[in-house]
Design a protein around this motif. Structure first.
Motif, PDB file in Angstrom:
ATOM      1  N   LYS A  99     -25.135 -26.451 -13.513  1.00  0.00           N
ATOM      2  CA  LYS A  99     -24.785 -27.371 -12.438  1.00  0.00           C
ATOM      3  C   LYS A  99     -23.890 -26.700 -11.400  1.00  0.00           C
ATOM      4  O   LYS A  99     -23.993 -26.979 -10.191  1.00  0.00           O
ATOM      5  N   LEU A 128     -21.370 -35.398 -11.840  1.00  0.00           N
ATOM      6  CA  LEU A 128     -22.459 -34.809 -12.627  1.00  0.00           C
ATOM      7  C   LEU A 128     -21.909 -33.841 -13.671  1.00  0.00           C
ATOM      8  O   LEU A 128     -22.399 -33.781 -14.806  1.00  0.00           O
ATOM      9  N   TRP A 147     -27.657 -39.500 -21.254  1.00  0.00           N
ATOM     10  CA  TRP A 147     -27.152 -39.131 -19.927  1.00  0.00           C
ATOM     11  C   TRP A 147     -28.155 -39.576 -18.881  1.00  0.00           C
ATOM     12  O   TRP A 147     -29.346 -39.257 -18.967  1.00  0.00           O
ATOM     13  N   CYS A 148     -27.692 -40.346 -17.897  1.00  0.00           N
ATOM     14  CA  CYS A 148     -28.570 -40.893 -16.861  1.00  0.00           C
ATOM     15  C   CYS A 148     -28.094 -40.408 -15.501  1.00  0.00           C
ATOM     16  O   CYS A 148     -26.891 -40.444 -15.212  1.00  0.00           O
ATOM     17  N   ASP A 149     -29.006 -39.976 -14.694  1.00  0.00           N
ATOM     18  CA  ASP A 149     -28.685 -39.462 -13.366  1.00  0.00           C
ATOM     19  C   ASP A 149     -28.601 -40.632 -12.388  1.00  0.00           C
ATOM     20  O   ASP A 149     -29.608 -41.288 -12.106  1.00  0.00           O
ATOM     21  N   ARG A 151     -28.466 -40.637  -9.376  1.00  0.00           N
ATOM     22  CA  ARG A 151     -29.319 -40.415  -8.204  1.00  0.00           C
ATOM     23  C   ARG A 151     -30.717 -41.002  -8.408  1.00  0.00           C
ATOM     24  O   ARG A 151     -31.460 -41.188  -7.445  1.00  0.00           O
ATOM     25  N   GLU A 152     -31.063 -41.295  -9.654  1.00  0.00           N
ATOM     26  CA  GLU A 152     -32.349 -41.921  -9.951  1.00  0.00           C
ATOM     27  C   GLU A 152     -32.212 -43.425 -10.199  1.00  0.00           C
ATOM     28  O   GLU A 152     -33.208 -44.112 -10.399  1.00  0.00           O
ATOM     29  N   THR A 187     -23.636 -42.870 -17.105  1.00  0.00           N
ATOM     30  CA  THR A 187     -24.001 -42.410 -15.775  1.00  0.00           C
ATOM     31  C   THR A 187     -22.763 -42.165 -14.930  1.00  0.00           C
ATOM     32  O   THR A 187     -21.634 -42.412 -15.364  1.00  0.00           O
ATOM     33  N   GLN A 188     -22.979 -41.704 -13.714  1.00  0.00           N
ATOM     34  CA  GLN A 188     -21.918 -41.282 -12.826  1.00  0.00           C
ATOM     35  C   GLN A 188     -21.513 -42.420 -11.881  1.00  0.00           C
ATOM     36  O   GLN A 188     -22.350 -43.174 -11.393  1.00  0.00           O
TER      37      GLN A 188
END
Length: 436
Positions: A99, A128, A147-149, A151-152, A187-188
């Motif tokens: 990253k 992230l 872990w979930c992004d 951004r999606e 998530t973030q």
């Protein structure tokens, strides 16, 4: 939209994951399965956001040495925590390195891009990094975590640094994800992306808002925000040592206080929670058994107790018509549009026949263009070095005591809200709430 079962969402800020000891404490809070939330929203680690902003500044001015110093500092901070948690040469460290390489490549790609776009591609990386580290640790400790992004999941428009949510797309993506797995969703906060996949941010301190978005989309029964304080107070305890904790406060009163600058909860957080009737509880991750504070539909002690909100480093702008005459609607509209162009709000607005006064936060890089834009509207003067005190539910004796020994530049009261503008030099570093 796919329906999901009622659940709880937790949000943890940067202080709660600032080092390995803090991350171990967080995982212990999640260990009891019966108390485990459905989803977790996490900020960047410690002061990472500030470091990423400094990295961005170095990149924009093409200072390669300073840029490398900041990049190495961010790398060192995260890899030190990874080694403390997992030992040397762990898969978690490899993911962090990947990253960080993406971050470095983004700077090379976006150095000439408009600042807001470049900002979002840089500063959003903090979340992230932190969530990759935390997901690895929770899974190792036996807390099944996906872990979930973000951004999606959080779909926005392309207004970088202050993106607006596409609620329909966001709700559908979050609910669909929750329906396909039973793991803890991690998530973030703070970040999302456009439909085309470009990373966006929701404004500084936007992680609380991210958690509220997730809670609404999941149909959560409650949102808990874990902080390094036991709850909400009627003033900032660092500036008002005799501030009192508030146990219960309504959405409406909390919105009033956050709109005026109270900093414990991000102002945009409360709207989706109020819309869905989801209570928000503020607890201490340092003292999880301490009595918390709750924001919900019912009023409580926080709805009538005096609350004091202090804004330092304020600027008073005064706009007058160039010709003999009075303040008209067109001038007011132009002045407010000038504020919006610079991403500023009027913390206080006062009008007389020939004077429009606006009090705004001092943002150094935005003040000069703002003054130039206002100068096209009329004659402009400005004064810096001021402090703005907003008091909800004040009494006359309280206001008199607060004004004592200070030059009162503006005194304004509307309904349950009083505002006072003072020279900052006349204000104490630590205040006392009269009668508290």
């Amino acid at each position: 939209m796919t329906q999901v079962a009622r659940c709880r969402v937790y949000k943890f800020g940067g202080a709660s994951i600032r080092d390995a000891e803090a991350i171990r404490r967080l995982s212990a809070l999640l260990a009891p399965e019966r108390e485990r939330p459905r989803a977790l929203v996490v900020s960047a680690m410690g002061k990472t956001t500030n470091a990423l902003e400094a990295l961005l500044t170095a990149a924009r001015r093409d200072d390669a040495a300073d840029y490398r110093r900041w990049l190495e500092s961010i790398r060192h901070d995260h890899l030190t925590v990874a080694e403390d948690l997992f030992g040397p040469d762990s898969p978690a460290a490899d993911e962090l390195e990947q990253k960080l390489a993406e971050l470095d490549a983004a700077h090379a790609a976006h150095r000439e891009a408009p600042y807001p776009f470049h900002y979002d591609q840089t500063v959003g990386m903090g979340e992230l990094l932190s969530t990759a580290l935390l997901a690895a640790w929770l899974n190792q400790r036996g807390v099944p975590t996906r872990w979930c992004d973000a951004r999606e999941l959080i779909i926005t428009d392309n207004r970088h640094q202050a993106a607006e949510i596409d609620w329909a797309a966001t709700r559908e993506r979050i609910a669909s994800l929750a329906a396909e797995c039973d793991e803890l969703l991690l998530t973030q906060g703070f970040i999302g992306a456009t439909a085309e996949g470009a990373m966006t941010t929701l404004g500084r301190e936007g992680s609380d808002f991210s958690a509220a978005i997730l809670a609404e989309a999941l149909g959560a029964e409650a949102l808990t925000v874990w902080k390094d304080v036991p709850g909400l107070f009627n003033a900032d305890p660092r500036r008002f040592p005799n501030a009192c904790q508030v146990r219960q406060i309504s959405y409406a009163e909390a919105l009033e206080q956050t709109w005026h600058g109270a900093k414990v909860i991000h102002p945009r957080t409360l709207a989706p929670l109020q819309r869905a009737g989801i209570p928000l509880t503020v607890r201490s991750f340092l003292e999880p058994e301490a009595p918390p504070s709750t924001i919900g539909p019912a009023p409580g002690d926080g709805d009538h107790r005096p609350a004091l909100i202090l804004r330092d480093d304020q600027v008073l702008l005064e706009v007058s018509p160039r010709e003999a005459g009075f303040i008209e609607a067109g001038l007011i509209a132009e002045a407010l549009a000038a504020l919006a162009e610079q991403g500023l709000n009027a913390n206080l607005l006062e009008m007389e026949a020939q004077h429009l006064r606006l009090v705004v936060d001092h943002k150094g890089e935005r003040l000069a263009p703002l003054l130039a834009r206002l100068g096209a509207c009329g004659a402009v003067t400005h004064r810096e070095g001021l402090s703005l005190l907003t008091v909800r539910h004040p009494g006359e004796a309280m206001l008199d005591a607060l004004d004592a020994g200070k030059t009162l530049l503006i005194a304004r009261q509307s309904g349950a809200t009083a505002q006072r503008l003072y020279p900052a030099a006349e204000c104490p570093e630590r205040w006392t709430i009269p009668g508290c």
